[in-house]
Write a protein that holds these residues in place. Sequence first.
Motif, PDB file in Angstrom:
ATOM      1  N   GLU A  35       0.845  -1.185   0.000  1.00 20.56           N
ATOM      2  CA  GLU A  35       0.000   0.000   0.000  1.00 20.56           C
ATOM      3  C   GLU A  35       0.886   1.243   0.000  1.00 20.56           C
ATOM      4  O   GLU A  35       2.029   1.201   0.471  1.00 20.56           O
TER       5      GLU A  35
ATOM      6  N   ASN B 146      -5.079  -0.177  -4.235  1.00 23.53           N
ATOM      7  CA  ASN B 146      -4.189   0.522  -5.165  1.00 23.53           C
ATOM      8  C   ASN B 146      -4.856   0.863  -6.497  1.00 23.53           C
ATOM      9  O   ASN B 146      -4.247   0.772  -7.568  1.00 23.53           O
ATOM     10  N   GLY B 147      -6.118   1.215  -6.435  1.00 26.82           N
ATOM     11  CA  GLY B 147      -6.803   1.658  -7.642  1.00 26.82           C
ATOM     12  C   GLY B 147      -7.288   0.550  -8.542  1.00 26.82           C
ATOM     13  O   GLY B 147      -7.783   0.807  -9.643  1.00 26.82           O
ATOM     14  N   GLY B 148      -7.163  -0.692  -8.116  1.00 33.22           N
ATOM     15  CA  GLY B 148      -7.637  -1.808  -8.928  1.00 33.22           C
ATOM     16  C   GLY B 148      -9.148  -1.896  -8.897  1.00 33.22           C
ATOM     17  O   GLY B 148      -9.826  -1.169  -8.168  1.00 33.22           O
ATOM     18  N   ASN B 149      -9.693  -2.784  -9.716  1.00 28.48           N
ATOM     19  CA  ASN B 149     -11.148  -2.938  -9.752  1.00 28.48           C
ATOM     20  C   ASN B 149     -11.586  -4.384  -9.589  1.00 28.48           C
ATOM     21  O   ASN B 149     -12.742  -4.716  -9.825  1.00 28.48           O
TER      22      ASN B 149
ATOM     23  N   ASN C 284      -8.353   3.390   3.894  1.00 26.44           N
ATOM     24  CA  ASN C 284      -8.012   3.281   2.472  1.00 26.44           C
ATOM     25  C   ASN C 284      -8.917   4.085   1.553  1.00 26.44           C
ATOM     26  O   ASN C 284      -8.609   4.263   0.371  1.00 26.44           O
TER      27      ASN C 284
ATOM     28  N   ILE D 220     -11.710   3.282   0.185  1.00 24.85           N
ATOM     29  CA  ILE D 220     -12.338   2.515  -0.884  1.00 24.85           C
ATOM     30  C   ILE D 220     -13.829   2.836  -0.875  1.00 24.85           C
ATOM     31  O   ILE D 220     -14.441   3.011   0.185  1.00 24.85           O
ATOM     32  N   SER D 221     -14.415   2.929  -2.048  1.00 28.35           N
ATOM     33  CA  SER D 221     -15.804   3.383  -2.143  1.00 28.35           C
ATOM     34  C   SER D 221     -16.759   2.412  -1.455  1.00 28.35           C
ATOM     35  O   SER D 221     -16.530   1.193  -1.426  1.00 28.35           O
TER      36      SER D 221
ATOM     37  N   GLU E 239     -17.986  -0.332  -3.780  1.00 33.22           N
ATOM     38  CA  GLU E 239     -17.074  -1.468  -3.944  1.00 33.22           C
ATOM     39  C   GLU E 239     -17.085  -2.369  -2.712  1.00 33.22           C
ATOM     40  O   GLU E 239     -17.086  -3.600  -2.826  1.00 33.22           O
TER      41      GLU E 239
END
Length: 237
Positions: free
Chosen positions: A33, A167-170, A208, A210-211, A214
């Motif tokens: 991270e 890290n911006g992955g989906n 983090n 994260i939305s 998600e």
Amino acid sequence: MTIKWEEITKDSRIHLEEVLKLYDEAFPIDIREPHHIFDKALESFGQNPPNTFRFLVGLKNGRPVSFTTGHYLAKANCGFIVYLGTDHHERSKGLGSQALRVIEEYLNRDAVLAGNDSIKAFVLETEKLEAAETEAEREACLKRDHFYKMNGYQIYKDIDYVQPPLNGGNEIIPLKLLIKKRQQSEITAAEVQKLIYAMYVQKYLLVNNISIKELNGCLKAMSIPAAIKTDSTIGKC
């Protein structure tokens, strides 16, 4: 081996730069991270109960050789151990087990400060064997499994656990969820779901960033009915 354990806090970061170099060396880039995540956790939680973030460093002759981080999750009365790393020159000397014992002690004290007799359990995430792409990765995974088993951690098999995309992955990341009981009573399926929910809110939402969409998608993938809402808090139930 004589190791002195100290805590990195938002007000005392004397060894932070050295430990982050050790962190970068200990973990592959695809699972690391950004360094600012540690700062966010220290600023957001630090040592303020009921929910805390602990960042411990083991010093040998004044030099960082091991570190571990973890959250105390008051809603679930559990400790979430996030990172455990050791200088590669100092491995196989018992430092990993020592680091686990130290952070477990800190998190258990946090549980007592939050009004409990003791912490209920400790939890951590680790890679699945089938995710190994090389023989070296496979051997490393087997060593980790053996290490955690020897330290009392058991794979929780009733949920196909996933880590949110980092890290911006989906794409969600299938991992193993390992749990170590501290109390005699069994941990129910409902309690494990509550634990995962608390991990998601305190670590992945509030640290983090994260939305919520998600995170709720990950909870749904694990058949966990609770949904994270925009006003989610981490106060003790």
